[in-house]
Design an enzyme around this catalytic site. Structure first.
Site, mmCIF file in Angstrom:
data_model
loop_
_atom_site.group_PDB
_atom_site.id
_atom_site.type_symbol
_atom_site.label_atom_id
_atom_site.label_comp_id
_atom_site.label_asym_id
_atom_site.label_seq_id
_atom_site.Cartn_x
_atom_site.Cartn_y
_atom_site.Cartn_z
ATOM 1 N N GLY A 180 0.780 -1.227 0.000
ATOM 2 C CA GLY A 180 0.000 0.000 0.000
ATOM 3 C C GLY A 180 0.811 1.276 0.000
ATOM 4 C CG ASP A 218 8.209 1.637 -7.001
ATOM 5 O OD1 ASP A 218 8.201 1.247 -5.832
ATOM 6 O OD2 ASP A 218 7.536 1.089 -7.896
#
Length: 707
Positions: A204, A328
């Site tokens: 998440g 990321d």
């Protein structure tokens, strides 16, 4: 006491028969999944079973079985198949214990199958509510179960950890692992069990959550400890010594609003001799380091490998693969423990090929960096400084310098994602399902959205991918898959194979000098582990992402693949993932020597381009709304409304759905997994999004007619 040779032979024969029977087929009621720590530690004594996620605690995914080998693998035929309930992404590694296979499919559904023939023994559906679908970045996937002392444990997409009776599939206990249900937490990873504790993390980060790992008592479900991976509110006392240390590497307090990230959504391994649990930690929330931490600090423990005491949850050491991560570049990728020779000295090492494109070898006792080299092209850093252990950054990779969009490699999909790699101690090679890709990154000047359930928030401008098939094809050519046979001692590839598409499956290596892998375009392949020679290939109707396993029942060796296409690649990068040209059909497909079964034929998908309402938006409006679509809808339905084939392609909407378009955006299909955007979209915005979908349908029709 046995006195005569004949009696001794008889006793030995009886014992051998008893052992063979005990591991020959499905266990009797009450004895199913009778696995404990010693059985996993001594897994090589019973190589016919696959007792843990990576077969052993060291997660090598190497099988000592050799009945199927490089001399006869071309004789593999279908032993059996089992159709899963839902055709979406399949990422599970099956567990096989004493003739029973335990595995999962989409929506966290658990299956217990007779490993000889695929007969369903029981099924458990946790009844995850469809409305949580939009709270996950990468579909309702699940990476499998853990087994322990007669129970099967699964993490569900909505955040529960459930213990099941291994004989019946009945629920024994269930706990809620989520600390804040106002946030978009999900669970897709496989639990691990160490010293009687079930370990589970969560996902998440893209939606603004705080990461952590929790240990629960396997018998009762009671929480034993929790390890947070990023600090909480600096106005409150840190929860641990580790958080006190981490807090010094964060600046401001924006990360409290943004969540911080650092989710533990996949990889773990365990050294029973050192009693160290190794955990891979994910990316920051948001990706933009300036929003998250004023552009300052390393932000521990983002993108780190962390060693934890499994008894207490206390910190041992860490190594951060990507300090201050803004790309990321998670370190949640598969971690392998092995003993290898480096410069003539045998070392106990931990090996990882995380998203950032560097292959790391660490001393697993101390966390000392032993080597780090690129395994795929990477332009964000030139190299890793061995004196400091830190990457040396480049101007090309710094998209926060205010110098416009930067084309960075690897992309956010990474040089290697969650797909498990394997290590063969006989060849000394690590087999990496690698990929090459690039991404154009540009920071937002101001945050586009505040953290909101089901809304991805990266702090970056949405990619403005041109709506040009030729440009899409050119980008596809820049995104490719690669299977690497990597020598970790020499830090170089010994052999490699290239694929047209990224997102190919995990690997399995065996003592039979074999390497097995599935591919994005719907094939399963066996290679010679030492040379890479292709020895066997079969089509299985759908993309294969999960790693295969091998096991035996009644002395016969099987090789099992979980088949099913989906995940982040198909959701976000629809125009690129279409290169795989496969449909999502989910199943278990198992092979054995001289198998006579067959794979059911693929179901054809015949679609007509529908008639659409009138296009009334101007060209300028449509150009602006493309960015809105890609930001809100592209993470599921694909950039530029080009779906990867799993989530519905909006260019094929029916007349009824066109008529109810605003209602769908306002929650009318919440029970089908479509989020409610009425709290962040005005009716005029909804109409513009509808106009964009109409425009993309017209574009598709024109392209088809032109061909």
């Amino acid at each position: 006491m046995v006195k005569s040779k004949s009696n001794r032979r008889l006793a030995a024969g009886v014992l051998a028969l008893a052992l063979a029977c005990s591991f020959a087929g499905p266990a009797a009621a009450g004895t199913a999944a009778n696995v404990d720590a010693q059985r996993i530690i001594n897994a090589d004594r019973e190589p016919g079973n696959w007792l843990a996620h990576g077969r052993t605690y060291d997660e090598q995914r190497f099988s000592p079985l050799r009945q199927v080998n490089d001399q006869n693998v071309d004789q593999l035929g279908v032993a059996w198949t089992y159709k899963l309930d839902i055709d979406r992404g399949v990422e599970a590694t099956p567990i096989v214990v004493d003739g029973v296979m335990y595995t999962t499919g989409p929506w966290s559904i658990v299956y217990a199958l007779d490993a000889r023939n695929g007969k369903l023994l029981w099924k458990y559906d946790p009844k995850v509510k469809p409305e949580v679908l939009g709270q996950g970045c990468c579909d309702t996937v699940n990476r499998g179960v853990a087994v322990w002392k007669g129970r099967v444990y699964v993490g569900t997409f909505d955040g529960r950890l459930v213990a099941l009776n291994a004989s019946t599939g009945k629920e024994v206990w269930s706990v809620d692992t989520i600390i804040d249900h106002k946030k978009s937490y999900t669970v897709t990873g496989a639990p691990r069990i160490v010293k009687g504790k079930v370990l589970i993390g969560n996902g998440g980060a893209e939606f603004g959550v705080r990461g952590y790992l929790t240990a629960y008592d396997a018998e009762t479900g009671k929480e034993a400890w929790r390890f947070y991976t990023v600090p909480g509110d600096p106005a409150q006392p840190p929860e641990s010594r580790a958080m006190e240390m981490a807090l010094k590497t964060w600046y401001g307090n924006n990360w409290v609003k943004w969540g911080g990230g650092g989710t533990v959504w996949d990889s773990m391994s365990y050294d029973s001799e050192l009693n160290q649990l190794y955990v891979g930690v994910g990316n920051g929330s948001p990706w933009n380091h300036k929003f998250r931490s004023e552009g300052k600090g390393d932000n521990l423990f983002l993108s780190s490998i962390v060693s934890i005491n499994p008894d207490t949850g206390e910190y041992n050491w860490h190594y951060q693969t990507t300090p201050a991560d803004k790309w990321d570049y998670t370190a949640t990728q598969h971690m392998i423990l092995a003993d290898i020779k480096l410069k003539g000295v045998e070392r106990k090492v931990l090996m990882q090929a995380p998203k950032n494109g560097f292959f790391y070898v660490l001393d697993r006792k101390t966390g000392e960096l032993l080597s780090a080299d690129k395994y795929v092209p990477a332009n964000w850093a030139t190299h890793v400084d061995m004196a400091t252990g830190r990457p040396v950054l480049t101007k090309e990779g710094d998209y926060l310098d205010g110098d416009g969009t930067k084309l960075v490699s690897p992309s956010f999909l990474g040089g290697h994602n969650w797909h498990p790699m394997s290590f063969n101690p006989k060849t000394g090679l690590v087999y990496i399902p690698a990929q090459e890709s690039v991404a154009g990154l540009e920071p937002q000047k101001e945050p586009l959205f505040i953290p909101n359930k089901s809304v991805v928030n990266l702090g970056l401008e949405v990619p403005d991918l041109p709506e040009d098939p030729k440009i899409e094809a050119a980008i596809r050519d820049m995104w490719k898959g690669r299977l690497l046979a990597w020598d970790p001692a020499q830090q170089k590839a010994v052999w490699s194979k290239e694929f047209k598409s990224a997102w190919n499956g995990g690997t399995l290596s065996t003592a039979g000098n074999l390497l097995f892998q599935g591919t994005a375009d719907g094939r399963v392949i066996a290679y010679a582990a030492d040379t890479g020679k292709e020895l066997w290939i079969r089509k299985v109707n759908s993309g294969v992402m999960a790693a295969p396993i091998t096991y035996t029942v009644h002395g016969e060796q099987y090789v099992a693949f979980m088949v099913g296409w989906g995940g982040a690649f198909t959701h976000i990068t629809g125009p690129m993932s279409l290169s795989a040209q496969v449909k999502p059909e989910s199943s278990v497909v198992v092979f054995k020597l001289d198998g006579k079964g067959r794979i059911p034929p693929a179901k054809p998908v015949l679609r007509e381009i529908p008639a659409t309402p009138a296009l009334t938006a101007t060209e300028e409006q449509l150009k602006g709304v493309r960015t809105m679509f890609n930001g809100l809808c592209g993470s599921c339905h694909g950039l530029n409304a080009v779906s990867g084939g799993v989530v519905p392609d909006l260019r094929y909407l029916s007349k009824e759905k066109h008529e109810n378009f605003k209602g769908i955006l306002s929650g009318a299909r919440l029970n089908r997994g479509m989020p409610n955007f009425s709290n962040i979209l005005k009716p005029a915005d909804m109409e513009l999004l509808h106009q964009y979908v109409i425009k993309r349908t017209n574009d598709l029709r024109q392209a088809v007619q032109a061909n």
